[in-house]
Motif scaffolding. Structure first.
Motif, PDB file in Angstrom:
ATOM      1  N   SER A  70       0.834  -1.208   0.000  1.00  0.00           N
ATOM      2  CA  SER A  70       0.000   0.000   0.000  1.00  0.00           C
ATOM      3  C   SER A  70       0.867   1.256   0.000  1.00  0.00           C
ATOM      4  O   SER A  70       0.509   2.268  -0.615  1.00  0.00           O
ATOM      5  N   ARG A  73       1.978   1.984  -3.475  1.00  0.00           N
ATOM      6  CA  ARG A  73       0.973   2.709  -4.261  1.00  0.00           C
ATOM      7  C   ARG A  73       1.064   4.209  -3.987  1.00  0.00           C
ATOM      8  O   ARG A  73       0.952   5.028  -4.914  1.00  0.00           O
ATOM      9  N   GLU A  76       4.005   5.593  -5.771  1.00  0.00           N
ATOM     10  CA  GLU A  76       3.704   5.760  -7.189  1.00  0.00           C
ATOM     11  C   GLU A  76       2.910   7.049  -7.405  1.00  0.00           C
ATOM     12  O   GLU A  76       3.118   7.766  -8.397  1.00  0.00           O
ATOM     13  N   GLY A  77       2.018   7.361  -6.483  1.00  0.00           N
ATOM     14  CA  GLY A  77       1.297   8.616  -6.563  1.00  0.00           C
ATOM     15  C   GLY A  77       2.215   9.819  -6.440  1.00  0.00           C
ATOM     16  O   GLY A  77       2.053  10.818  -7.157  1.00  0.00           O
ATOM     17  N   THR A  80       4.115  10.087  -9.837  1.00  0.00           N
ATOM     18  CA  THR A  80       3.356  10.464 -11.034  1.00  0.00           C
ATOM     19  C   THR A  80       2.501  11.717 -10.846  1.00  0.00           C
ATOM     20  O   THR A  80       2.060  12.313 -11.826  1.00  0.00           O
ATOM     21  N   VAL A  82      -0.405  11.563  -9.581  1.00  0.00           N
ATOM     22  CA  VAL A  82      -1.789  11.081  -9.646  1.00  0.00           C
ATOM     23  C   VAL A  82      -2.200  10.562  -8.273  1.00  0.00           C
ATOM     24  O   VAL A  82      -1.471   9.763  -7.666  1.00  0.00           O
ATOM     25  N   ILE A  84      -3.480   8.226  -5.799  1.00  0.00           N
ATOM     26  CA  ILE A  84      -3.764   6.793  -5.781  1.00  0.00           C
ATOM     27  C   ILE A  84      -4.122   6.408  -4.358  1.00  0.00           C
ATOM     28  O   ILE A  84      -3.345   6.665  -3.440  1.00  0.00           O
ATOM     29  N   GLN A  86      -4.460   4.505  -0.896  1.00  0.00           N
ATOM     30  CA  GLN A  86      -3.568   3.548  -0.253  1.00  0.00           C
ATOM     31  C   GLN A  86      -4.117   2.131  -0.373  1.00  0.00           C
ATOM     32  O   GLN A  86      -3.369   1.177  -0.612  1.00  0.00           O
ATOM     33  N   PRO A  88      -7.731  -0.070  -2.070  1.00  0.00           N
ATOM     34  CA  PRO A  88      -8.966   0.074  -2.839  1.00  0.00           C
ATOM     35  C   PRO A  88     -10.165   0.320  -1.929  1.00  0.00           C
ATOM     36  O   PRO A  88     -11.062   1.104  -2.243  1.00  0.00           O
TER      37      PRO A  88
END
Length: 272
Positions: A70, A73, A76-77, A80, A82, A84, A86, A88
């Motif tokens: 998590s 993720r 990655e946010g 980028t 974007v 995201i 942590q 879903p």
């Protein structure tokens, strides 16, 4: 930023005051200690009880692996730009933990090692500008990538103790224990600042989870921070290890702790 330093090539790290390289070293050492503990477990023992029932050791180890993913993720946010989530959803989070909790110890260890490498790779992939980005955790707080490294260090150390397999809160390195205490208290103070401090401000009819007006002092460090508001509450005194166990709900009665004035140790505010 509180406690930041610029020893990492002029680039400040997170609230702990550790530079990125120091955080990497602390994470590597923490993971090595955890790996040693897991290596000593049998398949039968991974089904044993922990400090956070009803989770077994398999649940705790699976949680650590999925929590690390998590954080990847979130990194990655940061990379980028974007947003995201942590996770879903919290239902997915719970289902993943349950699905992985009953595996043999070798599979649990392999999963934990794989998630650790994914986290390291996500950090390596960050361009310099991304280290200043802030991403939102499931709790609502925002952290930089260095702050996510600190979050992982906190998770590794507390959940290592949760395994109840020989590693205790007293084994957490002193500097790390002090930062974790500081981090928890800061989170509680933020919660208090955001809350209506009425009896059921956060939905806990018995007061569980409600920020309390109290202070804690670790007798083995110089640590002393206010929790909540008003400053009129009791002062809770004790060793860092005992305070950590209490503030994280692992020792609700506050074993080893005392208060000024001799009153009983209050119920701890909910943390995790």
């Amino acid at each position: 930023m509180k406690g930041s330093r610029s020893g990492d090539g002029g680039r400040a790290a997170g609230d702990s005051g550790m530079t990125r390289e120091e955080l990497r070293g602390a994470l590597d050492a923490s993971m090595a200690r955890l790996t040693g503990t897991v290596a000593g477990l049998t398949d039968e023992q991974v089904g044993g009880a922990t400090l956070i029932p009803p989770w077994t050791r398999g649940h705790v180890l699976t949680h650590l692996a999925r929590a690390t993913d998590s954080l990847c993720r979130l990194l990655e946010g940061a990379r980028t730009g974007v947003a995201i989530p942590q996770y879903p959803s919290m239902a997915v989070r719970a289902a993943e933990i349950e699905a992985g909790a009953h595996r043999p110890v070798a599979a649990l260890a392999e999963d934990l090692a794989g998630s650790t490498e994914r986290f390291a790779a996500a950090l390596r992939a960050l361009p310099e500008a991304a280290w200043e980005a802030r991403v939102r955790m499931r709790t609502g707080e925002t952290r930089t990538p260095a702050g996510l490294m600190e979050t992982r260090l906190r998770e590794l150390e507390i959940h290592h103790a949760d395994l109840d397999a020989g590693y205790t809160f007293a084994d957490i390195p002193a500097a790390t224990a002090r930062w974790i205490l500081d981090d928890i208290v800061a989170a509680l103070a933020r919660r208090a600042a955001d809350a209506d401090l009425g009896p059921d401000a956060d939905g806990g009819g018995d007061g569980a989870g409600r920020p309390s007006a109290l202070r804690i002092e670790a007798t083995d460090t110089e640590f002393a921070r206010a929790v909540g508001s008003g400053g009129g509450g009791p002062v809770v005194l004790g060793r860092s290890a005992d305070l950590l166990a209490w503030l994280t709900g692992r020792s609700p009665a506050g074993a080893g702790l005392a208060t000024t004035g001799g009153e009983g140790v209050p119920s701890p505010p909910y943390w995790i």
